[in-house]
Enzyme design. Structure first.
Site, mmCIF file in Angstrom:
data_model
loop_
_atom_site.group_PDB
_atom_site.id
_atom_site.type_symbol
_atom_site.label_atom_id
_atom_site.label_comp_id
_atom_site.label_asym_id
_atom_site.label_seq_id
_atom_site.Cartn_x
_atom_site.Cartn_y
_atom_site.Cartn_z
ATOM 1 N N PRO A 89 0.824 -1.222 0.000
ATOM 2 C CA PRO A 89 0.000 0.000 0.000
ATOM 3 C C PRO A 89 0.859 1.275 0.000
ATOM 4 O O PRO A 89 0.356 2.356 -0.307
ATOM 5 C CB PRO A 89 -0.813 -0.097 1.296
ATOM 6 C CG PRO A 89 -0.692 -1.495 1.754
ATOM 7 C CD PRO A 89 0.571 -2.055 1.181
ATOM 8 N N GLU A 116 2.685 -8.452 8.835
ATOM 9 C CA GLU A 116 2.655 -6.981 8.972
ATOM 10 C C GLU A 116 3.598 -6.282 8.007
ATOM 11 O O GLU A 116 3.531 -5.068 7.840
ATOM 12 C CB GLU A 116 2.999 -6.552 10.404
ATOM 13 C CG GLU A 116 2.034 -7.059 11.463
ATOM 14 C CD GLU A 116 0.573 -6.878 11.085
ATOM 15 O OE1 GLU A 116 0.180 -5.732 10.801
ATOM 16 O OE2 GLU A 116 -0.152 -7.890 11.062
ATOM 17 N N ARG A 154 -2.503 -8.832 -20.665
ATOM 18 C CA ARG A 154 -3.436 -8.530 -21.758
ATOM 19 C C ARG A 154 -2.966 -7.396 -22.650
ATOM 20 O O ARG A 154 -3.545 -7.144 -23.700
ATOM 21 C CB ARG A 154 -4.856 -8.319 -21.229
ATOM 22 C CG ARG A 154 -5.045 -7.131 -20.352
ATOM 23 C CD ARG A 154 -6.381 -7.179 -19.634
ATOM 24 N NE ARG A 154 -7.533 -7.022 -20.520
ATOM 25 C CZ ARG A 154 -7.863 -5.913 -21.158
ATOM 26 N NH1 ARG A 154 -7.093 -4.853 -21.033
ATOM 27 N NH2 ARG A 154 -8.933 -5.858 -21.922
ATOM 28 N N ASP A 169 -10.792 -0.435 -24.718
ATOM 29 C CA ASP A 169 -10.954 -0.545 -23.270
ATOM 30 C C ASP A 169 -11.159 0.795 -22.592
ATOM 31 O O ASP A 169 -10.671 1.808 -23.063
ATOM 32 C CB ASP A 169 -9.662 -1.093 -22.638
ATOM 33 C CG ASP A 169 -9.522 -2.569 -22.821
ATOM 34 O OD1 ASP A 169 -10.499 -3.204 -23.229
ATOM 35 O OD2 ASP A 169 -8.423 -3.068 -22.556
HETATM 36 C C1 4GS Z 1 -1.358 -4.225 -0.943
HETATM 37 C C2 4GS Z 1 -2.113 -3.252 -1.626
HETATM 38 C C3 4GS Z 1 -1.572 -4.737 0.422
HETATM 39 C C4 4GS Z 1 -0.228 -5.081 3.271
HETATM 40 C C5 4GS Z 1 0.309 -7.287 2.281
HETATM 41 C C6 4GS Z 1 -0.163 -5.711 4.643
HETATM 42 C C7 4GS Z 1 0.363 -7.838 3.689
HETATM 43 C C8 4GS Z 1 -0.618 -6.103 2.244
HETATM 44 N N1 4GS Z 1 -0.382 -4.580 -1.756
HETATM 45 N N2 4GS Z 1 -1.557 -3.093 -2.813
HETATM 46 N N3 4GS Z 1 0.764 -6.824 4.648
HETATM 47 N N4 4GS Z 1 -3.186 -2.585 -1.202
HETATM 48 N N5 4GS Z 1 -0.573 -5.533 0.924
HETATM 49 O O1 4GS Z 1 -2.585 -4.468 1.027
HETATM 50 O O2 4GS Z 1 -0.506 -3.894 -2.894
#
Ligand code: 4GS
Length: 255
Positions: A89, A116, A154, A169
């Site tokens: 994230p 985590e 794709r 698209d």
């Molecule tokens: C994401 C997301 C995600 C984060 C993986 C907490 C495990 C997790 N990865 N985009 N630890 N959103 N990864 O939530 O790519």
């Protein structure tokens, strides 16, 4: 194109990609997928790949060593400088432009985190791109990796058939897709817009563009703004002025 995925759940990746269009692409040799189990590279006799975070706090972290050694097992089989995408994230939000850009690569390595997070030191050593699929937290990076593999695949020539062409698209032109209709002509009392039955291709195209623009304006104003900056509406044609005075004066008026 070769996808190499570093994961604690290799079955999730291979199961997810072995269906439908991507399965066909693999059979045709257009894409190839390898899921490397990070756990196979732990030196811990109990097979552990996680540990507590220094400084305390909730949850466990993936340790650096097994991830590094799993990556090293691929490194010797791919060109130097092969990109390593960490799904997180904290990354740049994945979009169609990134999918097109990544489709130019011959090999991609995708790193899927769990728990985590991952010890920062191994990320510093091997990761070239941090990519997020959206602002939400998942249990692992496997689904994001599959999203990237799907969207990139794709874009590879031959993966889609002509009838599945990516040219129309959503996002390929920066706009959302226009509404579409198939048989029957009337369903639940709703008729297909008559212009689509007219056979006038120019009119159909104009209608579709208008629908795309209106949808994008209503649902994704930021995409609409960007599109309008790229495609400024043509200014109404000015009537040609009669020739008066010097040419220089005339030219300046047109600036
Ligand atoms: C994401 C997301 C995600 C984060 C993986 C907490 C495990 C997790 N990865 N985009 N630890 N959103 N990864 O939530 O790519």
């Amino acid at each position: 194109m070769y996808f190499h995925v570093l994961t604690l759940f290799p079955d999730m990746i291979t199961q997810g990609v072995h269906t439908s269009i991507l399965a066909r692409a693999m059979e045709r040799g257009l894409i190839s997928l390898e899921a490397v189990n990070i756990r196979d590279y732990t030196l811990n006799k109990h097979g552990r790949v996680d540990d507590y975070p220094y400084g305390g706090g909730a949850g466990m972290l993936m340790q650096a060593q097994p991830i590094y050694d799993a990556w090293a097992s691929i490194r010797d089989r791919v060109p130097e400088g092969t990109r390593v995408l960490h799904m997180t994230p904290q990354g740049r939000t994945f979009d169609q432009k990134m999918a097109q850009e990544l489709a130019q690569e011959e090999h991609l390595i995708l790193l899927c985190g769990h728990y985590e997070g991952i010890d920062e030191r191994v990320l510093e050593e091997i990761v070239t791109d941090e990519i997020s699929v959206g602002d939400y937290v998942l249990t692992g990076g496997e689904l994001p990796a599959m999203i990237v593999i799907d969207a990139v695949s794709r874009m590879i020539p031959g993966v889609l058939s002509n009838t599945e062409s990516p040219e129309t698209d959503s996002f390929m032109n920066g706009l959302l897709e226009y509404p579409q209709y198939s048989r029957p002509e009337e369903w639940h009392g709703k008729k297909v817009p008559p212009i689509l039955l007219s056979g006038d291709h120019a009119k159909v195209d104009a209608w579709r563009l208008e629908q795309s623009l209106e949808r994008t304006r209503q649902r994704r104003p930021e995409l609409y703004e960007a599109y309008m900056l790229e495609h400024p509406p043509k200014p109404p044609k000015r009537r040609r002025r009669r020739h008066t005075g010097s040419g220089a004066e005339e030219a300046r008026e047109d600036v």
